[in-house]
Write an enzyme that holds these catalytic residues in place. Structure first.
Site, short mmCIF file in Angstrom:
data_model
loop_
_atom_site.label_atom_id
_atom_site.label_comp_id
_atom_site.label_asym_id
_atom_site.label_seq_id
_atom_site.Cartn_x
_atom_site.Cartn_y
_atom_site.Cartn_z
N TYR A 22 -84.79 70.74 -25.66
CA TYR A 22 -84.05 69.63 -26.25
C TYR A 22 -84.69 68.31 -25.83
CZ TYR A 22 -80.22 66.54 -27.51
OH TYR A 22 -79.48 65.52 -28.07
N ASP A 23 -84.98 68.20 -24.54
CA ASP A 23 -85.58 66.96 -24.04
C ASP A 23 -86.93 66.69 -24.70
OD1 ASP A 23 -83.43 66.59 -22.45
OD2 ASP A 23 -84.37 67.35 -20.62
N TYR A 81 -58.01 64.72 -33.97
CA TYR A 81 -56.86 65.49 -34.42
C TYR A 81 -56.24 65.02 -35.73
CZ TYR A 81 -54.86 61.77 -31.50
OH TYR A 81 -54.57 60.58 -30.93
N ASP A 89 -82.45 73.17 -22.18
CA ASP A 89 -82.40 71.72 -21.98
C ASP A 89 -83.80 71.13 -22.10
OD1 ASP A 89 -79.80 72.22 -21.50
OD2 ASP A 89 -79.78 71.48 -19.43
N CYS A 100 -65.09 46.77 6.51
CA CYS A 100 -65.72 46.72 7.82
C CYS A 100 -67.20 46.47 7.59
CB CYS A 100 -65.52 48.03 8.57
SG CYS A 100 -66.59 48.13 10.01
N LYS A 117 -50.93 67.10 -25.73
CA LYS A 117 -50.94 65.65 -25.83
C LYS A 117 -51.88 65.13 -24.76
CE LYS A 117 -47.90 61.61 -25.97
NZ LYS A 117 -48.76 60.80 -25.15
N LYS A 150 -46.50 68.72 -34.83
CA LYS A 150 -46.72 68.03 -36.10
C LYS A 150 -46.36 68.94 -37.25
CE LYS A 150 -50.57 65.62 -34.04
NZ LYS A 150 -52.01 65.42 -33.99
N ARG A 185 -57.32 51.52 -30.33
CA ARG A 185 -56.08 51.46 -31.09
C ARG A 185 -55.54 50.03 -31.17
NH1 ARG A 185 -50.59 52.12 -29.65
NH2 ARG A 185 -49.38 52.48 -31.54
N SER A 231 -47.72 55.25 -33.07
CA SER A 231 -47.58 56.04 -31.85
C SER A 231 -46.56 57.15 -32.12
CB SER A 231 -47.19 55.16 -30.67
OG SER A 231 -45.91 54.65 -30.88
N LEU A 232 -46.18 57.87 -31.09
CA LEU A 232 -45.34 59.04 -31.30
C LEU A 232 -43.98 58.85 -30.68
CD1 LEU A 232 -47.91 61.82 -30.32
CD2 LEU A 232 -46.89 61.51 -32.58
N CYS A 266 -70.55 51.74 12.48
CA CYS A 266 -69.15 52.13 12.49
C CYS A 266 -69.07 53.65 12.34
CB CYS A 266 -68.43 51.43 11.34
SG CYS A 266 -66.75 51.97 11.09
N ASP A 272 -54.06 62.74 -22.39
CA ASP A 272 -53.82 61.47 -21.73
C ASP A 272 -55.14 60.71 -21.65
OD1 ASP A 272 -52.35 59.58 -20.52
OD2 ASP A 272 -52.08 60.64 -18.62
N GLU A 295 -58.83 61.24 -29.49
CA GLU A 295 -58.51 60.75 -28.16
C GLU A 295 -59.75 60.89 -27.28
OE1 GLU A 295 -55.36 59.81 -28.15
OE2 GLU A 295 -54.88 59.45 -26.05
S1 IVH Z 1 -51.02 62.38 -33.08
C1 IVH Z 1 -49.26 59.29 -35.92
N1 IVH Z 1 -51.98 64.09 -31.37
O1 IVH Z 1 -50.49 59.95 -27.77
C2 IVH Z 1 -49.49 60.36 -34.95
N2 IVH Z 1 -51.57 61.88 -30.65
O2 IVH Z 1 -47.94 57.60 -28.54
C3 IVH Z 1 -50.75 60.13 -34.30
N3 IVH Z 1 -52.17 61.46 -28.33
O3 IVH Z 1 -51.29 56.88 -29.04
C4 IVH Z 1 -50.83 60.69 -32.98
N4 IVH Z 1 -52.87 63.50 -27.89
O4 IVH Z 1 -53.21 58.40 -28.88
C5 IVH Z 1 -51.56 62.83 -31.56
N5 IVH Z 1 -52.86 65.69 -29.94
C6 IVH Z 1 -52.44 64.44 -30.16
C7 IVH Z 1 -52.48 63.47 -29.16
C8 IVH Z 1 -52.02 62.19 -29.45
C9 IVH Z 1 -52.68 62.28 -27.41
C10 IVH Z 1 -51.83 60.06 -28.08
C11 IVH Z 1 -52.08 59.13 -29.21
C12 IVH Z 1 -50.89 58.19 -29.22
C13 IVH Z 1 -50.07 58.65 -28.07
C14 IVH Z 1 -48.61 58.75 -28.43
#
Ligand code: IVH
Length: 685
Positions: free
Chosen positions: A49-50, A240, A46, A438, A128, A304, A149, A95-96, A444, A130, A188
């Site tokens: 790098y710094d 991805y 580190d 408070c 997937k 996919k 998005r 979206s999915l 306290c 979050d 993401e």
């Molecule tokens: S693929 C057209 N892969 O989940 C397909 N989405 O509604 C594009 N998400 O808004 C999405 N992990 O942001 C894909 N490994 C992943 C993901 C992913 C999270 C999100 C994505 C999307 C929501 C699904």
């Protein structure tokens, strides 16, 4: 080979030599950032790098003409924006289609195999995430734009914020898959659970509201108008998908992931290639079981189709592609009953209503308490003692009451009301927006342990040996019943405590005595004034240069400090006006020896001149410009008034410039500002 850390003498370095070194440093820094942040395999320390980073910073300050927006030094965030620009995505961000029911996944598999002519197909499966979805656009290999998005067609331009994320390369790596001239990627943005918890702790210590879950924290950081705040939030990304600029020879999703990796971007290493339904189900099961251990939040797995040509044939509906499916995990929500609602006083004095629940198992953990956040949340959700409620747990995060489950015909208890007095010390609570606080910050009992710990923490008085456990002991044994007592501790009393010996007792007493001589900014931070973090404390100290002046300042005077808005000013004034606090402060001041920021000589080049900066500067950062002005005796304030001497208006300056025009205050562009400095014998190096 590692480049040596060269020290160049200013006088001897030509622009050409600087340019070469700057290029080399940028390449090296980006390479090491990738090794560290993306591949988790650093090859230099580190410190090294710094040192490289500092060398680049110095060269860029000395040769501002070499600064480029994709320099690694520009990852620190820039001037705050008034609003995000809205931008069209290069391709729709769909979206999915999603479901937690395995039967739906089976249907998806049957449909795809049929489309392939009833042969086996191969899939890429991955967690997937979050988080918050983003589009990254690279032009000629340089990060040109990042957008949220939004509605899938248009999003918000969050480029400056995304640049602060270390695992996002500012330029793509050459040598692997050729880099298309225009390339849009999708990924993401996430915040790891550990980083999220540290952030929440810090927010709570600063008297701010914590985030409900890592997704909110990530999305919130991404949409910060002040990118310097984003820079302090530890975000990460997994990429991805290619949205635009598919290299024609790439035929599979698996190869897409490899190409993304070759360009230097992080790809989730839990991604796998499978071909039959049973494998998908096994993957889903396996990832679900490791859900609590992977360190970031996921809510399912995404399946996919691997074959890109077949994808093209299948196409999309207006919402989602027909070639992908999200196989969600069952939600970690359960229904239980509220036995009681109790107000609980946090370390910073915020009183939170907590629902005591009939114990219920949520994703493997027994939950018997859940937060109801604040007064308004309880009222909005209308949760009362005895109600049936749905509770949810996200990762390792505090469980929350999501909603009430209606029970028609059941008689309910009266509404919950916040107590008027603090349940810990009896002081009258005050309302701060939806929160109840408070105000008895220092006496306290529920707050004292946290206050002592914060007071001694590294960025505050830095009292070695005053950790959380010791703070607790001091309060429990009654040795410290209000903060100033700390300074009266004697080694003889400490030896009596568990875990203390003669030496450690003596050390702590000495550490406290040494720490009593303290810079104003540290002391201010140590007080734990709501909203006042390290940076604001420093700004207050350099602006006012006196504790008594800060203490007596009204909201208007406080807002003269850049970064202090109306809300913060109000909190600061309230803190100092609170009578309990005032008497503790008087006592503290008798025991500490404040070191004030150096006064500025009357003949300092910018003595008494007031500057306001607005819009984005190019050659120097806002921080650097401010430092320059302040070291030359000038002041930097946040708002334009008649007393302002100069408004320095950078790129896309808005309302402040207009106000300066109206008031007839002199406006300088960046070059004019640098000339003014040069005339006074000052320059950015
Ligand atoms: S693929 C057209 N892969 O989940 C397909 N989405 O509604 C594009 N998400 O808004 C999405 N992990 O942001 C894909 N490994 C992943 C993901 C992913 C999270 C999100 C994505 C999307 C929501 C699904």
């Amino acid at each position: 080979m590692e480049p040596a850390v060269l020290v160049h003498k200013k006088s001897t370095m030509s622009l050409q030599a600087a340019r070469e070194r700057v290029d080399e440093l940028r390449r090296e820094l980006e390479r090491h950032a990738e090794l560290y942040y993306v591949r988790d395999a650093p090859v230099i320390s580190d410190e090294k790098y710094d040192a490289l980073f500092r060398e680049l910073e110095e060269l860029e300050t000395r040769f501002p003409e070499l600064l480029t927006p994709d320099s690694p030094t520009r990852r620190v965030g820039g001037a705050p924006l008034d609003a995000f620009a809205s931008v069209d995505h290069l391709a729709p961000m769909l979206s999915l289609d999603s479901h937690a029911d395995p039967a739906q996944v089976e249907r998806f598999d049957v449909r795809l195999r049929k489309a392939a002519g009833n042969t086996a197909v191969s899939y890429v499966v991955e967690p997937k995430l979050d988080g918050a979805s983003v589009e990254l656009v690279y032009e000629d290999g340089s990060l040109a734009r990042a957008a949220t998005r939004g509605d899938g067609r248009r999003g918000e331009d969050v480029t400056v914020n995304v640049k602060t994320i270390r695992s996002v390369p500012l330029s793509l790596r050459a040598g692997g898959e050729p880099v298309p001239p225009v390339l849009a990627l999708r990924g993401e943005i996430i915040m790891r659970v550990e980083a999220f918890e540290t952030l929440n702790e810090r927010l709570m210590n600063e008297g701010k509201e914590p985030f409900a879950n890592p997704r909110n924290a990530a999305a919130g950081a991404l949409r910060q108008l002040d990118s310097r705040i984003t820079a302090q939030r530890p975000l990460d990304i997994y990429v991805y998908d290619i949205l635009f600029g598919f290299p024609p020879e790439i035929g599979t999703q698996w190869r897409v992931l490899e190409a993304i990796r070759e360009w230097g971007l992080p790809v989730n290493d839990l991604s796998e290639r499978v071909s039959i339904l049973a494998e998908i189900e096994a993957y889903h099961q396996r990832i679900m079981e490791s859900r609590d251990d992977i360190g970031y939040e996921i809510d399912g797995v995404v399946i996919k189709l691997d074959d890109l040509a077949l994808r093209e044939e299948l196409g999309s509906t207006s919402h989602h592609p027909r070639w992908a499916f999200a196989f969600k995990f069952p939600p970690r929500k359960e229904i239980t009953r509220v036995l009681e609602i109790l107000p609980s006083v946090g370390r910073t004095g915020v009183v939170t209503p907590v629902a005591m629940l009939r114990p219920v198992e949520l994703g493997g953990v027994t939950v018997s308490r859940a937060t109801l956040h604040n007064r308004e949340e309880v009222a909005r959700k209308d949760i009362r003692k005895g109600d049936r409620v749905r509770v949810q747990r996200a990762g390792d995060v505090i469980p929350q009451v999501v909603e009430r489950v209606h029970e028609p015909g059941r008689r309910r208890q009266p509404r919950f009301t916040m107590p008027e007095a603090c349940p810990s010390c009896g002081t009258g609570l005050i309302e701060r927006g939806p929160f109840s606080l408070c105000p008895n910050s220092f006496e306290c009992p529920a707050q004292l342990v946290g206050r002592i710990f914060h007071f001694g923490s590294r960025a505050a008085l830095d009292i070695e040996g005053l950790g959380d456990e010791t703070a607790k002991l001091l309060v429990e044994t009654g040795l410290v019943s209000h903060l100033p007592d700390l300074f009266d501790l004697e080694a003889g009393q400490l030896v009596e405590l568990e875990g203390f010996a003669e030496i450690s007792a003596g050390n702590l007493v000495t550490a406290i005595a040494t720490a009593s001589r303290v810079e104003l900014e540290r002391f201010l931070f140590a007080l734990g004034i709501p909203e006042v973090g390290v940076a604001v404390a420093r700004d207050l100290a350099t602006h006012f240069r006196s504790f008594e002046v800060i203490r007596a300042a009204d909201e208007e005077a406080l807002q003269d400090v850049p970064g202090v808005g109306p809300r913060m000013a109000e909190q600061i004034v309230a803190f100092f006006r609170e009578p309990h606090n005032a008497s503790v402060l008087d006592e503290l001041l008798r025991r500490v020896d404040l070191v004030l920021p150096a006064a500025v000589a009357d003949n300092a080049p910018l003595a008494d001149l007031k500057f306001v900066f607005t819009g984005a500067l190019e050659a120097v950062s806002r921080e650097e410009a401010k430092k320059l002005v302040e070291t030359a005796g000038g002041r930097v304030t946040g708002s334009v008034s008649k007393a302002t001497d100069y408004v320095v208006a950078g790129e896309s300056a808005g309302s402040k410039r207009a106000k300066a025009e109206k008031l007839g205050v002199e406006i300088l562009d960046e070059r004019g500002f640098l000339e003014l400095l040069a005339n006074k014998g000052l320059s950015p190096d």
